[in-house]
Design a protein around this motif. Structure first.
Motif, PDB file in Angstrom:
ATOM      1  N   SER A 167      -3.913  -8.256   1.904  1.00 32.01           N
ATOM      2  CA  SER A 167      -2.727  -7.379   1.879  1.00 32.01           C
ATOM      3  C   SER A 167      -2.187  -7.175   3.299  1.00 32.01           C
ATOM      4  CB  SER A 167      -3.064  -6.023   1.251  1.00 32.01           C
ATOM      5  OG  SER A 167      -3.886  -5.278   2.116  1.00 32.01           O
ATOM      6  N   ASP A 190      -8.815  -9.345   4.116  1.00 39.36           N
ATOM      7  CA  ASP A 190      -7.945  -8.480   3.312  1.00 39.36           C
ATOM      8  C   ASP A 190      -6.545  -9.104   3.293  1.00 39.36           C
ATOM      9  OD1 ASP A 190      -6.194  -6.530   2.419  1.00 39.36           O
ATOM     10  OD2 ASP A 190      -7.357  -4.888   3.289  1.00 39.36           O
ATOM     11  N   ARG A 249      -9.377   5.731   6.257  1.00 42.31           N
ATOM     12  CA  ARG A 249      -7.975   5.420   5.936  1.00 42.31           C
ATOM     13  C   ARG A 249      -7.117   6.673   5.765  1.00 42.31           C
ATOM     14  NH1 ARG A 249      -7.576   0.366   3.708  1.00 42.31           N
ATOM     15  NH2 ARG A 249      -5.367   0.753   3.489  1.00 42.31           N
ATOM     16  N   GLU A 300       0.814  -1.223   0.000  1.00 43.29           N
ATOM     17  CA  GLU A 300       0.000   0.000   0.000  1.00 43.29           C
ATOM     18  C   GLU A 300       0.840   1.263   0.000  1.00 43.29           C
ATOM     19  OE1 GLU A 300      -2.699  -0.228   3.255  1.00 43.29           O
ATOM     20  OE2 GLU A 300      -4.239  -1.107   1.977  1.00 43.29           O
ATOM     21  N   ARG A 301       2.062   1.163   0.515  1.00 43.43           N
ATOM     22  CA  ARG A 301       2.875   2.372   0.702  1.00 43.43           C
ATOM     23  C   ARG A 301       3.921   2.542  -0.387  1.00 43.43           C
ATOM     24  NH1 ARG A 301       5.186   0.658   5.962  1.00 43.43           N
ATOM     25  NH2 ARG A 301       3.979  -1.217   5.679  1.00 43.43           N
TER      26      ARG A 301
END
Ligand code: HAM
Length: 439
Positions: free
Chosen positions: A265, A263, A285, A192-193
């Protein structure tokens, strides 16, 4: 003298400490609802309890030094190794499952950003001695119930749940070797980052082929139970998700299913997790994770030579405080005292001291003016302190064996017999009486 605390360290002025105290109270209260007992350990530990098992990320953030006895030591960056060591040392004498919680202050030399500081407090709830999925449900439920106790609904907080046993099964089926799993987990953790080409390059460098890299991204993109079930239908180890599904079913039965998102991830940055992994986030988020945890069945063996299954979570105070403030859920400032005792003349002061002390002995928070100020200024201070009532002691009332009890909000007052002050305060009768008397 420097005028500020070190970067990433906080001063807690009294109004800020109030929110922290509210967070601590709520943490403790919910942990106790689940039968968890409180423990603590030392803030300074031997360095190697972190280098052994926590993983590269946290080791890179350690506050570490050599002490005067030549020992390599570190300020604790997390509680789990301390917890594992403590439990392992007394494992035989402790009734299983062990349910313990703690609220340590932790230290990590992190890049300072919103929600991430160099010290934070963290609620740790851990459960040892139970390998089955109900334990996982119990720990996730506890984390969610902490959110509920703060007034945060499923529209505000989401629990993202995955399982390393499932990840391992899907990744191996996609061509990731056992030796490459750690790299695949790291890539998923950063998905995600970081940018995809960067992660792909890292996976390439770790020896993964194009098909396996594609597989890693496909696994990390799985959201929701139906999508996971579909992915597992094509996998040779379709049963790998049985514990995860049992945990999810138990959470549904508890009425907490609305908070949960499957999820894949979520894998967690720390190296020691072996099964269920989960993180709590604000639904929008906009903030970093509020809470993270999972099952770490090999850690007690590695750190203490005792083979016991374990799991738990850590929930920080920093993101949580931000979220509570954002949602208007931080508590209103509390009054400093319940009662202010005011003396009209200097001769009344000893009588004010006697009354104040009587109230304090009875558990009533009270204050009086220390500097012989005029009555008006004393009552202003009483207002500023948030006192609901003042007891005014003057010569005339005293001569009659009375004091005056004043309701500072309603601006009403009534005489009360000196020897009945406590009863009058307890019942509020004096004020009620005056209201009706004054019309
Ligand atoms: P962690 O994910 O490193 O897990 O930290 C858990 C939570 O602590 C994070 O979600 C965040 O709220 C808070 N936190 C971590 N670092 C910082 C920071 N620098 N500033 C502010 N808040 C922070 C662990 O520490 C595991 N030992 C948790 C655990 C317990 N797993 C099993 N039992």
């Amino acid at each position: 003298m420097p005028s500020q605390a070190l970067p990433g360290f906080r001063d807690f002025y009294p109004d800020e400490l109030e929110l922290r105290a509210h967070i601590f109270r709520t943490w403790r209260e919910v942990a106790r609802r689940y039968g968890f007992e409180e423990y603590d350990g030392p803030p300074l530990e031997p360095l190697d309890i972190y280098t052994a098992k926590s993983g590269a990320e946290i080791v890179g953030q350690l506050y570490t030094f050599t002490d005067k006895g030549g020992r390599e030591v570190a300020l604790r960056p997390e509680m789990t190794p301390t917890f594992a060591r403590m439990v392992a040392a007394r494992a035989n004498g402790l009734r299983k499952p062990i349910r313990w919680f703690s609220m340590p202050q932790l230290f990590r030399y992190e890049r300072q950003q919103r929600g991430r500081l160099r010290e934070h407090f963290q609620l740790n709830c851990d459960l040892v001695g139970e390998p089955g999925p109900l334990a996982d449900a119990e720990v996730i439920a506890l984390a969610i119930d902490v959110m509920r106790a703060f007034g945060l609904t499923e529209h505000e907080v989401r629990a993202r749940v995955s399982d390393r046993r499932v990840l391992r099964s899907l990744l191996t089926a996609a061509g990731v070797s056992e030796a490459q799993l750690g790299d695949a987990y790291q890539a998923i953790d950063k998905a995600e980052r970081s940018r995809a080409p960067e992660l792909a390059a890292q996976l390439h460098a770790a020896g993964l082929g194009d098909a396996a890299i594609e597989g890693v991204f496909a696994v990390a993109a799985i959201r929701g139970r139906p999508a996971l079930e579909a992915a597992l239908a094509d996998s040779p180890d379709g049963g790998a998700a049985a514990p995860l599904f049992a945990t999810l079913d138990a959470l549904d039965a508890m009425g907490l299913g609305a908070y949960i998102d499957v999820d894949l991830s979520i894998v967690r940055g720390l190296a020691y997790y072996t099964g269920t992994v989960f993180e709590l986030f604000d639904a929008g988020r906009t903030l970093r994770a509020i809470c993270g945890g999972g099952r770490y069945d090999g850690l007690l063996l590695a750190l203490g030579g005792v083979d016991l299954p374990a799991l738990g979570f850590g929930m920080g105070d920093v993101v949580l405080a931000e979220l509570l403030k954002d949602r208007g859920l931080a508590p209103a400032p509390a009054a400093n005292v319940d009662v202010f005792v005011a003396a009209v003349t200097p001769e009344d002061v000893p009588h004010a001291l006697a009354v104040a002390h009587e109230l304090r002995d009875a558990g009533i928070a009270c204050e009086f003016a220390l500097g012989g100020q005029p009555l008006g200024r004393q009552l202003k201070l009483a207002d500023a302190r948030g006192a609901g009532r003042a007891i005014v002691i003057g010569p005339d009332d005293r001569a009659r064996g009375e004091v005056v009890v004043r309701d500072l909000a309603g601006k009403t007052q009534a005489p009360v017999r000196r020897d009945a002050v406590l009863t009058a305060l307890a019942s509020g009768a004096a004020v009620a009486h005056t209201r009706s008397g004054d019309g």
